[in-house]
Design a protein around this motif. Structure first.
Motif, PDB file in Angstrom:
ATOM      1  N   ARG A 144       0.871  -1.185   0.000  1.00 41.75           N
ATOM      2  CA  ARG A 144       0.000   0.000   0.000  1.00 41.75           C
ATOM      3  C   ARG A 144       0.899   1.223   0.000  1.00 41.75           C
ATOM      4  O   ARG A 144       1.746   1.359   0.872  1.00 41.75           O
ATOM      5  N   PRO A 175       1.019   7.204   2.127  1.00 40.84           N
ATOM      6  CA  PRO A 175       0.359   8.476   1.821  1.00 40.84           C
ATOM      7  C   PRO A 175       1.244   9.682   2.145  1.00 40.84           C
ATOM      8  O   PRO A 175       1.135  10.724   1.490  1.00 40.84           O
ATOM      9  N   GLY A 188       2.080  12.573  -0.355  1.00 40.30           N
ATOM     10  CA  GLY A 188       1.757  13.945  -0.006  1.00 40.30           C
ATOM     11  C   GLY A 188       2.952  14.855  -0.187  1.00 40.30           C
ATOM     12  O   GLY A 188       2.824  15.980  -0.666  1.00 40.30           O
ATOM     13  N   TYR A 237      -1.821  18.070   1.267  1.00 36.76           N
ATOM     14  CA  TYR A 237      -1.969  17.302   2.498  1.00 36.76           C
ATOM     15  C   TYR A 237      -3.141  16.332   2.420  1.00 36.76           C
ATOM     16  O   TYR A 237      -3.304  15.485   3.268  1.00 36.76           O
ATOM     17  N   ARG A 238      -3.975  16.549   1.416  1.00 34.85           N
ATOM     18  CA  ARG A 238      -5.174  15.727   1.262  1.00 34.85           C
ATOM     19  C   ARG A 238      -6.049  15.802   2.516  1.00 34.85           C
ATOM     20  O   ARG A 238      -6.625  14.819   2.949  1.00 34.85           O
ATOM     21  N   THR A 239      -6.062  16.943   3.099  1.00 30.08           N
ATOM     22  CA  THR A 239      -6.798  17.116   4.344  1.00 30.08           C
ATOM     23  C   THR A 239      -7.601  18.412   4.306  1.00 30.08           C
ATOM     24  O   THR A 239      -7.111  19.434   3.846  1.00 30.08           O
ATOM     25  N   ALA A 292     -21.167  15.205   9.580  1.00 24.92           N
ATOM     26  CA  ALA A 292     -21.402  13.913   8.936  1.00 24.92           C
ATOM     27  C   ALA A 292     -21.527  14.081   7.427  1.00 24.92           C
ATOM     28  O   ALA A 292     -21.005  13.275   6.659  1.00 24.92           O
ATOM     29  N   HIS A 343     -18.069  14.516   5.980  1.00 29.56           N
ATOM     30  CA  HIS A 343     -17.424  13.206   5.928  1.00 29.56           C
ATOM     31  C   HIS A 343     -17.903  12.429   4.711  1.00 29.56           C
ATOM     32  O   HIS A 343     -17.115  11.865   3.975  1.00 29.56           O
ATOM     33  N   SER A 344     -19.188  12.428   4.557  1.00 29.84           N
ATOM     34  CA  SER A 344     -19.749  11.565   3.528  1.00 29.84           C
ATOM     35  C   SER A 344     -19.379  12.070   2.136  1.00 29.84           C
ATOM     36  O   SER A 344     -19.090  11.275   1.240  1.00 29.84           O
ATOM     37  N   ARG A 400     -15.718  11.106   1.437  1.00 33.93           N
ATOM     38  CA  ARG A 400     -15.394   9.683   1.355  1.00 33.93           C
ATOM     39  C   ARG A 400     -15.077   9.285  -0.078  1.00 33.93           C
ATOM     40  O   ARG A 400     -15.831   9.555  -0.998  1.00 33.93           O
ATOM     41  N   HIS A 445      -9.443  13.876   3.597  1.00 35.47           N
ATOM     42  CA  HIS A 445      -9.993  13.540   4.911  1.00 35.47           C
ATOM     43  C   HIS A 445     -10.199  14.803   5.722  1.00 35.47           C
ATOM     44  O   HIS A 445      -9.387  15.710   5.666  1.00 35.47           O
ATOM     45  N   PRO A 446     -11.287  14.834   6.494  1.00 37.43           N
ATOM     46  CA  PRO A 446     -11.524  16.002   7.337  1.00 37.43           C
ATOM     47  C   PRO A 446     -10.784  15.876   8.664  1.00 37.43           C
ATOM     48  O   PRO A 446     -10.620  14.774   9.192  1.00 37.43           O
ATOM     49  N   ILE A 447     -10.299  17.003   9.146  1.00 42.19           N
ATOM     50  CA  ILE A 447      -9.794  17.071  10.509  1.00 42.19           C
ATOM     51  C   ILE A 447     -10.641  18.115  11.212  1.00 42.19           C
ATOM     52  O   ILE A 447     -10.680  19.265  10.801  1.00 42.19           O
ATOM     53  N   VAL A 448     -11.355  17.662  12.224  1.00 43.71           N
ATOM     54  CA  VAL A 448     -12.352  18.516  12.858  1.00 43.71           C
ATOM     55  C   VAL A 448     -11.802  19.088  14.153  1.00 43.71           C
ATOM     56  O   VAL A 448     -11.133  18.386  14.901  1.00 43.71           O
ATOM     57  N   ARG A 495     -27.128  17.740   6.797  1.00 43.30           N
ATOM     58  CA  ARG A 495     -26.278  16.808   6.028  1.00 43.30           C
ATOM     59  C   ARG A 495     -26.004  17.370   4.651  1.00 43.30           C
ATOM     60  O   ARG A 495     -24.882  17.327   4.148  1.00 43.30           O
TER      61      ARG A 495
END
Lengths: 335, 335
Positions: free
Chosen positions: B49, B52, B56, B62-64, B82, B85-86, B89, B94-97, B294
């Motif tokens: 794999r 990442p 990056g 950063y893909r964030t 949510a 996030h959805s 996906r 990716h989210p950093i909250v 949502r």
DNA sequence: AGCGTTTAGCGAAACGTTTTTCTAAAGATT
DNA sequence: AATCTTTAGAAAAACGTTTCGCTAAACGCT
């Protein structure tokens, strides 16, 4: 366009080698006061911030903790996540949370969490296959919240669920109730059986025979509390109190009783579980069992950090306590 | 100990160069079927794999996505997250909250979110200083949810708050109410004024004079609804309905009325706002305004992705609608 | 004073990718 | 058939750090 300022820029401005900048910033080797000053000034001037990705590459770590949590919509679970956040703040580690959707596919959830690389995992759910978790456990630190997994000793932050069930039931017994129904939590959830065990323990201690006709299997949602309460009333078995294994089911139950013209607590007492944020403002304010979700989250995060540092962690059991509000009273009170 | 398998290992096993492996995996250049097969087999065999972090580093991203949200304990806000996030996906982002804590220090929150590097930001709060947000806006894509910031056109996902306030008030007017109190949302929140404007608009349309004595400033918490309802009752001004600018304040208000022996909706009607997850199970089930949190979260995330790709985004306004349940009725209904 | 040892700085390697450049073989063009 | 172009692969450079190894100067010891 938005050219990032790198350690080389700083080095050039300060008139030193990039490695020296690194040493100054990380304190990983002695540097003269003079050089330190020059470097710090250059950093300030250029507003330099180290690139975390590059740092991650050389350190081999992602500085990320994956968090898998089911049913985030529950405030209770949200507070566990908040506790994790708060314990991680300032440590350089960041949580990546997934499983926001109810019952998303395990593989999909895992992909979301792992896709970016994580150093450790925290599970706070009850549907992810235990074998999968055990497998991950072999690759990195893993901590489970409110769940224990075979072959993973000292990897859990537990709650004294048995005591929670016991306290709720005992409270009702002390008020004089003997016909107490129990709405069991979702059967995927390990705590469901333990809360039920606490319920039975309290009955037994009081010499009240356990009656299976008073136990109903729920699924944690408000709707299920509503449905089960109707079922209970229609079954005709005499009952003066309901202990619901979570607050949402308690809400649903109270609404169902209300619809049937039964008042809480005058006709029927209701106890919930979790002390959701709204429960103190429910009509009537809900008697419930409080756990310390924030504390559990914190503990889980600290456990993970410990494991990451190679220290040992021993499973902890956090306490539960009864919050008496106004949804419980002595039976026959309406008389 | 847990030696990571790298692209070089794959290359060695497949008998090709690392770059070839990269080409096969990313499809970024033509590769013979034969070579492709060999590489894929090696990948499978070694369970390779890509790292990442390394990806990056070279891509410079950063893909964030950083997400700053106040008061996550609200289910409504949780659902926005949510939605984010959805929508994210499967995109590799990716989210950093952060901002889970209420009213955490802006700098601290920002540090939490940015410390790891983010490509873009989503703000869903109302206390973060607008100048700070505008400053960040100059460095990266920024989207605000339910908030507009000067100098940042087409960077918001809004809700038709005015209409929400209007619908709630109009519903009460249609039932025959003319003395309608309004509990205003936290004043930090832009929507507070808009909901109030909708309230005034409905009154005006119906020819009902606006009475400042019926307007109370709240802070969104259940406790504030409780306190304001007591204040309202003690002020002695005649009133037959309350429109609270969020469900929690409505809960508190209903509890206060209950404590004073007033029934909802028989004596006083109550309308909330947000349609929190528990509102349908409240006693009585709460009439409220539903937004689509949502959907808003999804839209915000998609907007951010658009901006990241260099496409344009135009501010969208999502609709609000009235959910009629059982906390509203015609006045004088109790006889 | 002469020798070993510490100190503080530099340069280069390394982390695991992607991407650019280079090369050799195959194919197309006249 | 000779040249030009395409193709598919290898090799090398680059991303921004940290850290290892090296060196020269300063220091401490007898």
């Amino acid at each position: 366009m938005k050219r990032h300022v790198t350690i080389k820029d700083v080095a050039r401005v300060a008139g030193v080698a990039p490695s020296t900048v690194s040493y100054v910033l990380n304190g990983s080797r002695a540097v003269t006061a003079e050089t330190t000053k020059a470097v710090l000034e250059a950093v300030d001037q250029l507003k330099y911030r180290p690139n975390p990705t590059a740092q991650g590459l050389v350190s081999g770590a992602y500085r990320t903790i994956g968090v898998v949590s089911a049913q985030i919509y529950s405030q209770y679970r949200g507070r566990v996540v908040a506790g994790i956040h708060s314990a991680l703040r300032g440590t350089g580690y960041h949580p990546i949370v997934s499983g926001i959707e109810d019952f998303a596919e395990p593989d999909e959830v895992l992909e979301t969490v792992m896709g970016r690389g994580v150093d450790a995992l925290i599970f706070h759910d009850h549907f992810f296959p235990p074998e999968r978790i055990a497998e991950l456990h072999r690759q990195m630190p893993v901590i489970c919240v409110a769940r224990e997994i075979d072959g993973m000793p000292d990897r859990s932050v537990l709650v004294d669920e048995v005591n929670g069930g016991y306290l709720a039931t005992q409270h009702l017994i002390e008020l004089g109730h003997t016909r107490i129904a129990h709405f069991v939590a979702d059967h995927h959830f390990q705590g469901a059986a333990q809360r039920l065990a606490g319920y039975r323990k309290a009955l037994e201690e009081a010499g009240i025979p356990f009656d299976p006709a008073l136990v109903f299997q729920g699924d944690n949602l408000g709707d299920s509390g509503l449905r089960l309460a109707y079922e209970l009333l229609e079954s005709g078995v005499p009952v003066t109190a309901i202990f619901a294994a979570n607050d949402y089911m308690a809400y649903g139950a109270i609404l169902a009783l209300h619809r049937r013209g039964l008042r809480v607590p005058e006709h029927i007492s209701v106890v919930g579980y979790d002390d959701e944020h709204t429960s103190g403002f429910y009509v009537p304010p809900l008697t419930t069992i409080r756990q310390e979700p924030r504390e559990m989250g914190r503990t889980a995060a600290e456990a993970v950090l410990k494991l990451l540092r190679g220290e040992v962690f021993r499973t902890v059991v956090t306490p539960t306590r009864l919050i008496v509000r106004e949804s419980t009273a002595a039976p026959g009170h309406a008389g």
